[in-house]
Write a protein that holds these residues in place. Sequence first.
Motif, short mmCIF file in Angstrom:
data_model
loop_
_atom_site.label_atom_id
_atom_site.label_comp_id
_atom_site.label_asym_id
_atom_site.label_seq_id
_atom_site.Cartn_x
_atom_site.Cartn_y
_atom_site.Cartn_z
N LEU A 154 0.69 -1.30 0.04
CA LEU A 154 -0.14 -0.20 -0.15
C LEU A 154 0.72 1.23 -0.10
O LEU A 154 0.12 2.39 0.02
CB LEU A 154 -0.96 0.11 1.24
N ARG A 155 2.14 1.05 -0.35
CA ARG A 155 2.88 2.47 -0.11
C ARG A 155 2.80 3.21 -1.14
O ARG A 155 2.95 4.55 -1.03
CB ARG A 155 4.45 1.97 0.00
N PHE A 156 2.15 2.85 -2.32
CA PHE A 156 1.56 3.74 -3.29
C PHE A 156 1.18 5.04 -2.91
O PHE A 156 0.57 5.91 -3.44
CB PHE A 156 1.15 2.97 -4.47
N LEU A 157 0.13 4.67 -1.89
CA LEU A 157 -0.79 5.85 -1.31
C LEU A 157 -0.05 6.95 -0.83
O LEU A 157 -0.45 8.20 -0.93
CB LEU A 157 -1.43 5.19 0.02
N LEU A 158 1.22 6.78 -0.69
CA LEU A 158 2.11 7.99 -0.06
C LEU A 158 3.07 8.53 -1.31
O LEU A 158 3.84 9.32 -0.85
CB LEU A 158 3.05 7.50 0.98
N TYR A 159 3.02 7.95 -2.46
CA TYR A 159 3.60 8.59 -3.55
C TYR A 159 3.50 9.78 -3.75
O TYR A 159 4.51 10.90 -3.87
CB TYR A 159 3.58 7.72 -4.76
N ARG A 160 2.26 10.33 -3.64
CA ARG A 160 1.93 11.85 -4.01
C ARG A 160 1.76 12.73 -2.58
O ARG A 160 2.01 13.76 -2.92
CB ARG A 160 0.68 11.76 -4.76
N LYS A 161 1.28 12.18 -1.65
CA LYS A 161 1.18 12.91 -0.33
C LYS A 161 1.30 12.06 0.70
O LYS A 161 0.41 10.98 0.91
CB LYS A 161 -0.37 13.51 -0.44
N LEU A 192 16.27 7.32 1.06
CA LEU A 192 15.34 6.10 0.90
C LEU A 192 14.00 6.38 0.62
O LEU A 192 13.21 5.36 0.37
CB LEU A 192 15.28 5.65 2.32
N TRP A 193 13.75 7.83 0.32
CA TRP A 193 12.36 8.17 0.06
C TRP A 193 12.40 9.20 -1.01
O TRP A 193 12.98 10.33 -0.66
CB TRP A 193 11.32 8.35 1.08
N ARG A 194 11.61 9.29 -2.03
CA ARG A 194 11.54 10.75 -2.67
C ARG A 194 10.68 11.64 -2.23
O ARG A 194 9.55 11.33 -1.66
CB ARG A 194 11.38 10.21 -4.32
N SER A 195 10.80 12.84 -2.74
CA SER A 195 9.90 13.87 -2.26
C SER A 195 8.53 13.57 -2.88
O SER A 195 8.23 12.98 -3.80
CB SER A 195 10.32 15.43 -2.88
N LYS A 229 6.82 15.31 -4.06
CA LYS A 229 6.52 16.14 -5.42
C LYS A 229 7.02 15.34 -6.62
O LYS A 229 6.64 15.69 -7.81
CB LYS A 229 7.33 17.61 -5.36
N GLU A 230 7.66 14.02 -6.36
CA GLU A 230 7.89 13.46 -7.66
C GLU A 230 7.13 12.19 -7.77
O GLU A 230 6.01 12.14 -7.27
CB GLU A 230 9.59 12.95 -7.35
N ASP A 231 7.36 11.02 -8.07
CA ASP A 231 6.76 9.96 -8.28
C ASP A 231 6.84 8.85 -7.26
O ASP A 231 6.43 7.74 -7.32
CB ASP A 231 7.17 9.25 -9.65
N GLY A 232 7.16 9.31 -5.97
CA GLY A 232 7.48 8.25 -4.98
C GLY A 232 8.82 7.76 -4.74
O GLY A 232 9.69 8.23 -5.39
N PRO A 233 9.19 6.69 -4.11
CA PRO A 233 10.38 6.14 -3.82
C PRO A 233 10.91 5.50 -5.27
O PRO A 233 10.11 4.85 -5.91
CB PRO A 233 10.24 5.08 -2.90
N ASP A 234 12.35 5.58 -5.49
CA ASP A 234 12.62 4.99 -6.67
C ASP A 234 12.95 3.54 -6.48
O ASP A 234 13.65 3.23 -5.72
CB ASP A 234 14.12 5.65 -6.99
N GLU A 235 12.25 2.79 -7.34
CA GLU A 235 12.43 1.40 -7.18
C GLU A 235 13.68 0.88 -7.38
O GLU A 235 14.18 -0.25 -6.51
CB GLU A 235 11.48 0.80 -8.13
N ASN A 236 14.56 1.51 -8.21
CA ASN A 236 15.84 1.10 -8.39
C ASN A 236 16.69 1.45 -7.36
O ASN A 236 17.59 0.77 -6.96
CB ASN A 236 16.36 1.74 -9.69
N ASP A 237 16.50 2.81 -6.77
CA ASP A 237 17.37 3.17 -5.57
C ASP A 237 17.09 2.12 -4.55
O ASP A 237 18.06 1.87 -3.73
CB ASP A 237 17.18 4.63 -5.24
#
Length: 211
Positions: A113-120, A196-199, A201-209
């Motif tokens: 469910l972490r996609f819920l936090l990608y934008r906010k 470990l987590w992107r802003s 304002k971006e697309d969420g955490p970088d899966e590659n990172d």
Amino acid sequence: HTISVSAFLLNRSSDLYAGGVAALKKPKNLAICAMLAALSVIFARLIVPMPNAFTRFSIEAIPIVVAGLLFGPIAGGSVGFIADLVGCLFSGYGYNPLFCVPPILYGVLAGLLRFLLYRKTDLWRIILIYLPPVVFGSILYQSCTLAWVYNSKGTFSASLSYFLTTRSIQFAVTLVIDAVLTWLLFRSRLFERAGLWRSVKEDGPDENDAA
């Protein structure tokens, strides 16, 4: 449409599995997961108001959920399992695998469910992430398991009613505490500064990172 949905879910599951396995191959991520598991054990065993033998107020779920949010469901579930296993071995009560399901659920569902936090990363979204494992794991599943294993009230139905009542109150309180503390951690941008987590304002955490 059914085929398309099935294909999407299959591809998504494959991506989550591949990303989760890759995340655990990085020494840095493994070290962080080990630290989070250790923190969960500490929070569960040391910072614990216990009104009775079966009721425990703690914040042990936070490190497990954070592992799932940062590194995905496999890492989250692994941290939950390890924290529960190590905690039980050091507690003196012994280990019963029936009771390991809720901590694993916290990590796995946080990863899913972490996609819920990608934008906010607001408080209500974090509460939504905690809600399924709290309801289905800590309250429903664990109440049934405790009633079956201990049968403290003489009959299964009486024991189940007791555990459902007490654990509903217990986890209504800890849900709010866990969600608020997790929200404050993300609000502090600690994980962003650690890479470990992107802003938001971006697309969420970088899966590659993260991987």
